[in-house]
Enzyme design. Structure first.
Site, PDB file in Angstrom:
ATOM      1  CG  ASP A   1      -1.917   1.042   1.326  1.00 15.56           C
ATOM      2  OD1 ASP A   1      -1.597   2.178   0.953  1.00 15.56           O
ATOM      3  OD2 ASP A   1      -3.043   0.760   1.773  1.00 15.56           O
ATOM      4  CB  VAL A   2       1.170   4.063  -2.389  1.00 16.68           C
ATOM      5  CG1 VAL A   2       1.859   5.430  -2.427  1.00 16.68           C
ATOM      6  CG2 VAL A   2       1.547   3.244  -3.625  1.00 16.68           C
ATOM      7  CG  ASP A   3      -2.166   6.500   2.616  1.00 19.30           C
ATOM      8  OD1 ASP A   3      -1.344   7.401   2.846  1.00 19.30           O
ATOM      9  OD2 ASP A   3      -3.373   6.593   2.903  1.00 19.30           O
ATOM     10  CG  ASP A   4      -0.716   0.957   5.035  1.00 21.48           C
ATOM     11  OD1 ASP A   4      -0.809   0.500   6.173  1.00 21.48           O
ATOM     12  OD2 ASP A   4      -1.705   1.208   4.317  1.00 21.48           O
TER      13      ASP A   4
END
Length: 656
Positions: free
Chosen positions: A393-396
């Site tokens: 996940d890019v956000d994580d």
């Protein structure tokens, strides 16, 4: 009812006597830190509950009856939960205190009937009346109609043509598995097997819900709707009709090869206890596909999927419910930020252990599905769940890196941060933004297909994810003139709303998006007197409520209801205060009143009371309540306020 609650008049004077007592501030921060510390697992991670609507608990009951694996005791507890969250309107909403939702209500009613609730019981009568008053079960969405078809409640023509052979299409075709989002491909791949095989539930008790239809499902002909109203959608409905005619020939020629492709895809990603994609719908569809293909219940893949889906069952004060997935990486990195903001750092047990746990979960040896557009990249991201290596996940990843970097464990963290930075830079889309799991996932044509009535088939760049990536890059020393950063900033400016706010794709809603964007501009040391920043600040201030807090309802994802605010919430108040402080408003009356709200709001130790949902899976379709948000975000806001008003802290907020 719009339920727009009173907001503070932007021109009204600030409330009197709202000064912050420093001892009280210290006491609450200390108590919250201790509360979080007590809930950290021995290996260093945090994980809080992730609650959705009635749909997934209801689907779990339906799954058991599909497979003839009925668990009466557990299903009774889930039924108790479903009854408890029934809305005043008689149906089930998509979020706490939300409007009636047809699909959630039909599934909840069906699940309760399967567990033994009689159709004449008051709660069932109210639900059935609400369904019929809103047009009947024929008005359900596509995913619900797939379930109803498998239980012989509607004919298969109620579902759009979804042949498994579509998985064999070449990349240049209008549809290709790489052109949809990660959640779509993991859900659709086993679902295509179910559709192509015309899967049939065992349904050992022979229970149906034909009483929920206003018209006989067998005579209905207009099942398929154009999800966007565009002429392309109309054309695709005509193509669907053609495909129905030639579908038998397609199955005869290609089904065996397509099913093998699908099974190889699934088995490579079974992912142990976390399941296919780490999300309930994909795991449940996998189990049903295995059953339909005749797999024995002791088959290794079947056992893995069954264990994964059962692992999402969660005790609740109202009975038991089923989480859509687990969120340990997200919870751990955010909790780490909160305690670090409160003063803990490298050398403190909580920080060191969370850092070590996070480093162990970095995906370094699996090239995931993101390779379809970024095959040259080395892996280096983090997934959302305990394990989901094909779908980092890019956000994580951005938030984990910021947590690792601020703790100053340079030697231990340097390689992990470098690999993640390389991956994040490579995942930037050509428009300057970042999506959650893929790059360049913007094939808007696919939103017109009849299957896409949920409007969440794609994973395009979003403001909140992009802002986090920019904050990470700035924290790692990249200036706003860096080409990657500059493209990202241009993307954020293009996405600003006319009123000065930013849309929040993964958190509710404009408060979340605006907080995210303002943090990014602060991190790159943008001039916070920029008129566009001032407009965002004015918007945030105008949304403050009379009690000093901020609140934004999930209904704001409908444009005509974007002003709905039912009550202040600790999570959204924390975001608003953090956003204002990022914009240089730490000394403003609005920030002070927001801090007072957080100090006075009801809480249990380090967790503030919050029933309203605070996040979104798919706007207008699927909403979430992160139980951890009302713990670590208020702590984060209070600690940052203390730091920025202590007189010894530089007024620049790096990263987040």
């Amino acid at each position: 009812m719009d339920a727009t609650a009173p907001l503070r008049d932007p021109g009204a004077p600030s409330a009197e006597n709202c000064s912050v007592d420093r001892r009280e501030l210290d006491d609450v921060i200390g108590e919250s830190c201790r509360w979080l510390g007590e809930r950290q697992n021995q290996d260093g991670h945090w994980v809080f509950e992730l609650e959705a609507d009635a749909t997934i608990p209801a689907e779990y009951i339906l799954l058991n009856h599909f497979l003839d694996e009925i668990d009466d005791a557990r299903e009774a507890r889930i039924a108790s939960y479903l009854r408890a969250i029934q809305g005043k309107h008689g149906g089930w909403p998509l979020f706490h205190d939300g409007d009636f939702d047809m699909s959630a209500t039909v599934k909840a009613y069906y699940a309760l009937k399967l567990t033994g609730d009689g159709v004449d019981e008051p709660h069932m009568v109210r639900a059935r009346q609400a369904i019929l008053e809103h047009g009947g079960a024929e008005r359900t969405n596509v995913f619900t109609r797939f379930t109803l078809a498998m239980f012989d409640q509607v004919p298969w023509r109620a579902c759009p043509v979804t042949p498994v052979e579509a998985l064999l299409l070449p990349r240049f075709a209008p549809f290709h598995w790489s052109k949809v989002s990660y959640w779509s491909r993991t859900v659709m791949t086993p679902l295509m097997i179910l559709y192509s095989r015309r899967a049939r539930a065992v349904n050992p008790r022979g229970i149906g819900v034909r009483e929920l239809f206003r018209r006989d499902p067998e005579v209905i002909r207009d099942w398929l709707k154009n999800p966007t109203g565009h002429w392309i959608g109309d054309a695709l409905i005509q193509i669907d009709k053609v495909l129905r005619v030639i579908e038998p020939a397609i199955h005869w020629a290609f089904r065996d090869r397509a099913e093998k492709w699908a099974l190889d895809f699934i088995e490579e990603r079974l992912n142990g206890r976390d399941g296919l994609g780490g999300i309930y719908p994909a795991i449940a569809n996998t189990l049903m596909a295995y059953h339909t293909l005749g797999y024995a219940k002791d088959h290794p893949g079947y056992r893995i999927a069954r264990e994964a889906v059962d692992g999402l069952c969660t005790p609740h004060a109202k009975g038991e419910y089923v989480q859509p997935c687990l969120s340990p990486v997200w919870d751990t990195c955010l909790a780490s930020h909160a305690i670090q903001e409160a003063g803990q750092s490298a050398g403190d047990r909580a920080v060191d252990q969370s850092n070590a746990w996070l480093r162990e979960r970095q995906v370094l040896d699996v090239v995931g599905d993101w390779k379809s557009n970024r095959g040259h990249l080395r892996p280096g991201g983090w997934a959302f769940q305990y394990n989901n290596p094909h779908y980092p996940d890019v956000d994580d990843t951005a938030v984990v890196v910021m947590a690792l970097a601020r703790s100053k464990e340079d030697e231990a963290n340097r390689e992990a941060i470098a690999r993640a930075e390389e991956w994040i830079i490579g995942m930037q889309s050509s428009n300057g933004g970042w999506g959650a799991f893929d790059a360049e996932n913007e094939h808007d044509f696919l939103n017109h297909v009849p299957f896409a009535d949920h409007g969440a088939l794609l994973d395009p760049p979003t403001v909140d994810v992009s802002a986090r990536c920019l904050g990470m890059l700035a924290q790692l020393g990249r200036p706003k003139t860096d080409p990657v950063v500059a493209r990202g900033l241009d993307y954020l400016w293009r996405e600003q709303e006319a009123d000065g706010s930013w849309f929040g794709r993964w958190g509710t809603n404009y408060i979340y998006g605006t907080w995210s964007a303002l943090n990014a501009f602060n991190a790159v040391e943008w001039d916070m007197t920029d008129p566009r920043i001032c407009k965002a600040v004015d918007w945030l201030k105008s949304r403050q409520r009379d009690d000093g807090g901020w609140g934004e309802d999930c209904a704001t994802y409908w444009k005509e209801r974007r002003s709905v605010s039912k009550a202040s919430t600790p999570s959204q108040t924390a975001w608003a205060v953090l956003g204002l402080m990022a914009a240089g408003e730490v000394d403003s009356p609005e920030v002070e009143r927001g801090i007072r709200y957080l100090l006075e709001a009801p809480r249990d130790g380090g967790k503030w009371e919050e029933e309203l949902y605070n996040a979104v899976g798919f706007p207008r379709i699927f909403y979430l309540r992160y139980h951890g948000y009302s713990a670590y975000f208020p702590l984060w806001a209070l600690a940052r306020y203390r730091n920025l008003t202590s007189g010894n802290c530089k007024r620049t907020i790096h990263g987040m």
